[in-house]
Design a protein around this motif. Structure first.
Motif, PDB file in Angstrom:
ATOM      1  N   ALA A  73       0.825  -1.209   0.000  1.00 50.30           N
ATOM      2  CA  ALA A  73       0.000   0.000   0.000  1.00 50.30           C
ATOM      3  C   ALA A  73       0.854   1.252   0.000  1.00 50.30           C
ATOM      4  CB  ALA A  73      -0.933  -0.012   1.216  1.00 50.30           C
ATOM      5  N   ILE A  74       1.914   1.247   0.776  1.00 52.03           N
ATOM      6  CA  ILE A  74       2.809   2.403   0.822  1.00 52.03           C
ATOM      7  C   ILE A  74       3.523   2.578  -0.508  1.00 52.03           C
ATOM      8  CG2 ILE A  74       4.884   3.350   1.901  1.00 52.03           C
ATOM      9  CD1 ILE A  74       4.018   1.925   4.472  1.00 52.03           C
ATOM     10  N   ARG A  75       4.043   1.490  -1.020  1.00 53.17           N
ATOM     11  CA  ARG A  75       4.807   1.547  -2.276  1.00 53.17           C
ATOM     12  C   ARG A  75       3.952   2.035  -3.439  1.00 53.17           C
ATOM     13  NH1 ARG A  75       5.682  -4.002  -3.721  1.00 53.17           N
ATOM     14  NH2 ARG A  75       3.688  -3.716  -4.785  1.00 53.17           N
ATOM     15  N   ASP A  76       2.718   1.553  -3.509  1.00 50.06           N
ATOM     16  CA  ASP A  76       1.874   1.848  -4.671  1.00 50.06           C
ATOM     17  C   ASP A  76       1.014   3.098  -4.510  1.00 50.06           C
ATOM     18  OD1 ASP A  76       2.895  -0.489  -5.718  1.00 50.06           O
ATOM     19  OD2 ASP A  76       1.165  -1.701  -5.145  1.00 50.06           O
ATOM     20  N   ASN A  77       0.640   3.435  -3.286  1.00 53.53           N
ATOM     21  CA  ASN A  77      -0.378   4.462  -3.086  1.00 53.53           C
ATOM     22  C   ASN A  77       0.069   5.674  -2.295  1.00 53.53           C
ATOM     23  OD1 ASN A  77      -2.427   2.760  -4.325  1.00 53.53           O
ATOM     24  ND2 ASN A  77      -2.372   1.554  -2.445  1.00 53.53           N
ATOM     25  N   LEU A  78       1.272   5.637  -1.743  1.00 53.99           N
ATOM     26  CA  LEU A  78       1.716   6.762  -0.931  1.00 53.99           C
ATOM     27  C   LEU A  78       2.894   7.498  -1.566  1.00 53.99           C
ATOM     28  CD1 LEU A  78       1.536   8.456   1.608  1.00 53.99           C
ATOM     29  CD2 LEU A  78       2.905   6.739   2.796  1.00 53.99           C
ATOM     30  N   SER A  79       3.999   6.801  -1.711  1.00 54.01           N
ATOM     31  CA  SER A  79       5.219   7.452  -2.207  1.00 54.01           C
ATOM     32  C   SER A  79       5.048   8.123  -3.570  1.00 54.01           C
ATOM     33  CB  SER A  79       6.372   6.434  -2.253  1.00 54.01           C
ATOM     34  OG  SER A  79       6.627   5.925  -0.956  1.00 54.01           O
ATOM     35  N   LEU A 104      -7.074   2.669  -0.312  1.00 57.40           N
ATOM     36  CA  LEU A 104      -7.342   1.308   0.140  1.00 57.40           C
ATOM     37  C   LEU A 104      -8.761   0.879  -0.219  1.00 57.40           C
ATOM     38  CD1 LEU A 104      -5.615   1.217   3.662  1.00 57.40           C
ATOM     39  CD2 LEU A 104      -4.691   0.529   1.438  1.00 57.40           C
ATOM     40  N   LEU A 105      -9.708   1.792  -0.076  1.00 59.78           N
ATOM     41  CA  LEU A 105     -11.086   1.468  -0.450  1.00 59.78           C
ATOM     42  C   LEU A 105     -11.207   1.186  -1.943  1.00 59.78           C
ATOM     43  CD1 LEU A 105     -13.009   4.112   1.686  1.00 59.78           C
ATOM     44  CD2 LEU A 105     -12.983   1.628   2.052  1.00 59.78           C
ATOM     45  N   ASP A 106     -10.502   1.969  -2.756  1.00 57.87           N
ATOM     46  CA  ASP A 106     -10.542   1.771  -4.199  1.00 57.87           C
ATOM     47  C   ASP A 106      -9.915   0.436  -4.612  1.00 57.87           C
ATOM     48  OD1 ASP A 106     -11.810   4.173  -4.550  1.00 57.87           O
ATOM     49  OD2 ASP A 106      -9.995   5.288  -5.092  1.00 57.87           O
ATOM     50  N   ASN A 107      -9.059  -0.101  -3.761  1.00 58.28           N
ATOM     51  CA  ASN A 107      -8.357  -1.353  -4.079  1.00 58.28           C
ATOM     52  C   ASN A 107      -8.747  -2.479  -3.127  1.00 58.28           C
ATOM     53  OD1 ASN A 107      -6.169  -0.687  -6.278  1.00 58.28           O
ATOM     54  ND2 ASN A 107      -6.117   1.029  -4.844  1.00 58.28           N
ATOM     55  N   PHE A 108      -9.979  -2.415  -2.625  1.00 57.00           N
ATOM     56  CA  PHE A 108     -10.361  -3.407  -1.612  1.00 57.00           C
ATOM     57  C   PHE A 108     -10.367  -4.823  -2.171  1.00 57.00           C
ATOM     58  CE2 PHE A 108     -14.722  -4.826  -2.505  1.00 57.00           C
ATOM     59  CZ  PHE A 108     -15.118  -3.916  -3.480  1.00 57.00           C
ATOM     60  N   ASP A 109     -10.659  -4.979  -3.451  1.00 57.49           N
ATOM     61  CA  ASP A 109     -10.608  -6.308  -4.055  1.00 57.49           C
ATOM     62  C   ASP A 109      -9.181  -6.819  -4.145  1.00 57.49           C
ATOM     63  OD1 ASP A 109     -13.269  -6.864  -4.406  1.00 57.49           O
ATOM     64  OD2 ASP A 109     -13.394  -5.896  -6.364  1.00 57.49           O
ATOM     65  N   LYS A 110      -8.282  -5.933  -4.539  1.00 58.18           N
ATOM     66  CA  LYS A 110      -6.866  -6.311  -4.667  1.00 58.18           C
ATOM     67  C   LYS A 110      -6.304  -6.796  -3.348  1.00 58.18           C
ATOM     68  CE  LYS A 110      -2.344  -4.196  -5.599  1.00 58.18           C
ATOM     69  NZ  LYS A 110      -1.644  -2.949  -6.030  1.00 58.18           N
ATOM     70  N   TYR A 111      -6.647  -6.079  -2.259  1.00 52.81           N
ATOM     71  CA  TYR A 111      -6.102  -6.431  -0.954  1.00 52.81           C
ATOM     72  C   TYR A 111      -6.987  -7.402  -0.181  1.00 52.81           C
ATOM     73  CZ  TYR A 111      -3.035  -2.457  -1.882  1.00 52.81           C
ATOM     74  OH  TYR A 111      -2.114  -1.598  -2.446  1.00 52.81           O
ATOM     75  N   GLY A 112      -8.187  -7.655  -0.667  1.00 52.15           N
ATOM     76  CA  GLY A 112      -9.070  -8.610  -0.016  1.00 52.15           C
ATOM     77  C   GLY A 112      -9.625  -8.143   1.311  1.00 52.15           C
ATOM     78  N   PHE A 113      -9.892  -6.854   1.451  1.00 53.55           N
ATOM     79  CA  PHE A 113     -10.415  -6.340   2.706  1.00 53.55           C
ATOM     80  C   PHE A 113     -11.815  -6.889   2.983  1.00 53.55           C
ATOM     81  CE2 PHE A 113      -7.536  -2.606   1.736  1.00 53.55           C
ATOM     82  CZ  PHE A 113      -6.593  -2.957   2.698  1.00 53.55           C
ATOM     83  N   VAL A 114     -12.137  -7.000   4.263  1.00 51.37           N
ATOM     84  CA  VAL A 114     -13.422  -7.541   4.679  1.00 51.37           C
ATOM     85  C   VAL A 114     -14.456  -6.430   4.857  1.00 51.37           C
ATOM     86  CG1 VAL A 114     -14.625  -8.818   6.495  1.00 51.37           C
ATOM     87  CG2 VAL A 114     -12.311  -9.509   5.792  1.00 51.37           C
ATOM     88  N   ASP A 115     -14.073  -5.363   5.558  1.00 50.40           N
ATOM     89  CA  ASP A 115     -14.994  -4.271   5.843  1.00 50.40           C
ATOM     90  C   ASP A 115     -14.176  -3.044   6.240  1.00 50.40           C
ATOM     91  OD1 ASP A 115     -14.194  -4.780   8.486  1.00 50.40           O
ATOM     92  OD2 ASP A 115     -15.890  -6.109   8.832  1.00 50.40           O
ATOM     93  N   ILE A 116     -14.882  -1.976   6.624  1.00 47.34           N
ATOM     94  CA  ILE A 116     -14.202  -0.740   6.977  1.00 47.34           C
ATOM     95  C   ILE A 116     -13.336  -0.918   8.224  1.00 47.34           C
ATOM     96  CG2 ILE A 116     -16.145   0.125   8.346  1.00 47.34           C
ATOM     97  CD1 ILE A 116     -13.609   2.165   6.258  1.00 47.34           C
ATOM     98  N   GLU A 117     -13.747  -1.823   9.118  1.00 51.09           N
ATOM     99  CA  GLU A 117     -12.949  -2.119  10.303  1.00 51.09           C
ATOM    100  C   GLU A 117     -11.587  -2.675   9.893  1.00 51.09           C
ATOM    101  OE1 GLU A 117     -14.054  -5.204  13.360  1.00 51.09           O
ATOM    102  OE2 GLU A 117     -15.017  -3.451  14.248  1.00 51.09           O
ATOM    103  N   ASP A 118     -11.596  -3.510   8.880  1.00 50.24           N
ATOM    104  CA  ASP A 118     -10.356  -4.088   8.364  1.00 50.24           C
ATOM    105  C   ASP A 118      -9.473  -3.002   7.750  1.00 50.24           C
ATOM    106  OD1 ASP A 118      -8.534  -6.062   7.742  1.00 50.24           O
ATOM    107  OD2 ASP A 118      -9.580  -6.744   5.945  1.00 50.24           O
ATOM    108  N   VAL A 119     -10.088  -2.114   6.976  1.00 49.22           N
ATOM    109  CA  VAL A 119      -9.338  -1.007   6.374  1.00 49.22           C
ATOM    110  C   VAL A 119      -8.711  -0.135   7.452  1.00 49.22           C
ATOM    111  CG1 VAL A 119      -9.536   1.099   4.992  1.00 49.22           C
ATOM    112  CG2 VAL A 119     -10.729  -0.980   4.265  1.00 49.22           C
ATOM    113  N   CYS A 120      -9.484   0.207   8.479  1.00 50.32           N
ATOM    114  CA  CYS A 120      -8.961   1.053   9.557  1.00 50.32           C
ATOM    115  C   CYS A 120      -7.872   0.337  10.334  1.00 50.32           C
ATOM    116  CB  CYS A 120     -10.094   1.478  10.487  1.00 50.32           C
ATOM    117  SG  CYS A 120     -11.217   2.686   9.740  1.00 50.32           S
TER     118      CYS A 120
END
Length: 543
Positions: free
Chosen positions: A143-149, A291-307
């Motif tokens: 996430a840092i490599r692709d979405n922050l720097s 992270l929300l835009d890439n939730f499929d890529k990262y396989g997030f479950v819900d907003i709790e997981d993102v946070c």
């Protein structure tokens, strides 16, 4: 994506405790015996690797190392070579030095995560924060490599704004000199405010609970790591048993979810309205949205997981950056002759950019591309932004960059970043690091090497790297602060940008930095991460 707003139902921790405690008590003795059977010291079993003798009366090398790290490690390398065994912090390490260090960082069978887990048991803690499988925190790294720097120049104005607001609030006008007894608290506020707007966006960052959680969660994490990482089996076993069912960061995740949910819903409404009008929706720029835009890529479950993953980023950034920023000010105080040099560099860079922008405006007017000066208002060439601390301007502060890199080189703990060998590994000198043993990096052999650093390695030379291709973000054989290779810290670009910005803002506002108790100057320069010096700083405003 809609499902991300609703958090999943979790089992009551008390019920879980009732279920696991009887089993845990029964397994404690078995776990301890297993530990004794499988963890017979951390030395490599290669008999050709020498064990550094203990001084008379010492039971470990702790006292000798603490008295003078440089002297101890210089003696060890001189007498025993680049690889040797020591006993420190209730652990046994095989120290790897000089040219061999690269082989530890670059070999996938050396694991920093495994070594940290052996001491702290922290995986149970980090796994309890998130719901997504995150083997060795690959999601946070990616996430840092692709979405922050890559977007750091766009984040910079917000970082500057938040740092400026916090400096004005926490320090303000210090024309008669103002004592800050605990500078680390000020810098935690600064960095937390900046990180909040980067990680969660301006709307969420306005809520003081977010900033407070960003600060307080690092203290909870500190309980897991333990002081100086010098705890042993029972600490690890307790961490693994406790945090498998209880998560001290749950309260912070709940706060982030509560603040983020209405913001996310509002963004979705705006996106739906834009789509209905056939307009392009301008996506907010922050890590939460990424992270929300890439939730499929990262396989997030819900907003709790993102946070939860956002908190992982916080744990990896807020404390270390705050600590380094506060430490930077002690160097300003210890070496006051360099403060005005840094200020003058900043003034010259701003004047150059201002002139370049004015020349470009005149060119556009002369060519007819722009009809009048008024047309520049609100554009990229708006004169009111001529002297902003932009990302482009920060790149011109080569002396500030060198100063920051030299602080990190000079200050860094001499032995750090232990790696556990996952299999028998033979180094290029023929010595073998056996499976299960811990190789620890001898930073001293690089950072305090005259040959590597170009002479006077024991001296603080702030302009050491000016005119060289050695930016503070550049990890490599001569600068080990951020590791090396593909596992080098991906957040170093944000960290260095923040440190340089903090430095630029402070030297532009304050002409003098003084250590409250000058007798503790050396301690101020070399404080251990997480163990700040017990003396304050006095700030005096310019003019």
């Amino acid at each position: 994506m809609l499902g991300l707003v609703s958090t999943s139902t979790t089992t009551n921790p008390t019920d879980l405790l009732k279920a696991v405690l009887p089993i845990g008590i029964g397994l404690a003795s078995a776990a301890f015996l297993a530990h004794r059977a499988t963890n017979k010291g951390g030395f490599s079993r290669d008999k050709s690797i020498p064990i550094v003798p203990l001084r008379a009366g010492d039971k470990s090398h702790d006292a000798e190392y603490a008295e003078d790290q440089n002297k101890f490690l210089s003696k060890c390398v001189e007498n025993y070579g680049l690889v040797f065994n020591v006993m420190l912090w209730n652990q046994k390490f095989t120290v790897v030095s000089g040219s061999l260090i690269r082989e530890v960082f670059m070999n996938e069978q050396f694991s920093f995560i495994d070594a940290l887990e052996e001491v702290t048991g922290m995986k149970a803690f980090t796994d309890s924060i998130t719901k997504t499988s995150n083997d060795e925190n690959w999601i946070s790294h990616s996430a840092i490599r692709d979405n922050l720097s890559p977007f750091l120049p766009l984040y910079t104005p917000r970082i500057v704004e938040q740092l400026t607001l916090t400096i004005d609030r926490e320090l303000g006008d210090c024309k008669d000199g103002k004592l800050i007894e605990k500078p680390i608290n000020v810098f935690q506020e600064m960095v937390a405010a900046a990180m909040a707007t980067v990680f969660m966006g301006n709307d969420c960052a306005k809520d003081h609970r977010v900033r407070d959680s960003f600060i307080k969660c690092t203290y909870d994490f500190g309980e897991v790591l333990g002081r100086d990482n010098r705890l042993r089996f029972w600490h690890r076993f307790n961490t693994q048993a406790k945090y498998s069912v209880l998560n001290p960061l749950k309260k912070h995740i709940d706060i982030l979810v509560e603040v983020a949910t209405p913001v996310i819903l509002k963004r979705r409404q705006e996106e739906a309205e834009a789509n209905a009008k056939g307009e392009e929706y301008v996506r907010p720029l922050d890590m939460m949205q990424k992270l929300l835009d890439n939730f499929d890529k990262y396989g997030f479950v819900d907003i709790e997981d993102v946070c939860g993953h956002l908190l992982l980023l916080v744990l990896a950034s807020v404390h270390t950056t705050s600590d380094s920023a506060a430490n930077l000010c002690y160097y300003f105080a210890a070496f006051p002759e360099h403060v005005d040099v840094l200020y003058q560099e900043q003034c010259e860079a701003l004047s150059q950019i201002e002139q370049e922008r004015q020349t470009l405006r005149q060119s556009k007017l002369a060519s007819g591309e722009v009809k009048s000066e008024q047309d520049f208002v609100g554009s990229d060439l708006d004169p009111k932004n001529d002297r902003d601390l932009s990302a482009a301007m920060m790149k011109r502060l080569v002396k500030m960059d060198s100063f920051v890199r030299e602080v990190l080189r000079y200050r860094t703990e001499r032995l750090t970043l232990a790696h556990t060998a996952r299999e028998d590994i033979t180094l290029s000198n023929g010595m073998r690091i056996t499976k299960g043993s811990k190789a620890i990096i001898n930073n001293h052999s690089v950072h305090q090497s005259d040959e590597v650093q170009g002479g006077d390695a024991y001296e603080f030379r702030p302009w050491r790297f000016v005119g060289k291709a050695k930016a503070a973000t550049k990890a490599g054989n001569d600068f080990l602060v951020f590791g090396m290779g593909k596992h080098a810290c991906p957040g170093r670009f944000l960290a260095i940008q923040e440190l340089k910005t903090v430095g630029a803002l402070l030297v532009s506002r304050y002409s003098k930095f003084e250590i409250q108790d000058p007798s503790k100057t050396k301690r101020g320069l070399m404080w251990r991460m997480g163990d700040p010096v017990d003396t304050g700083l006095i700030f005096t405003s310019r003019n």
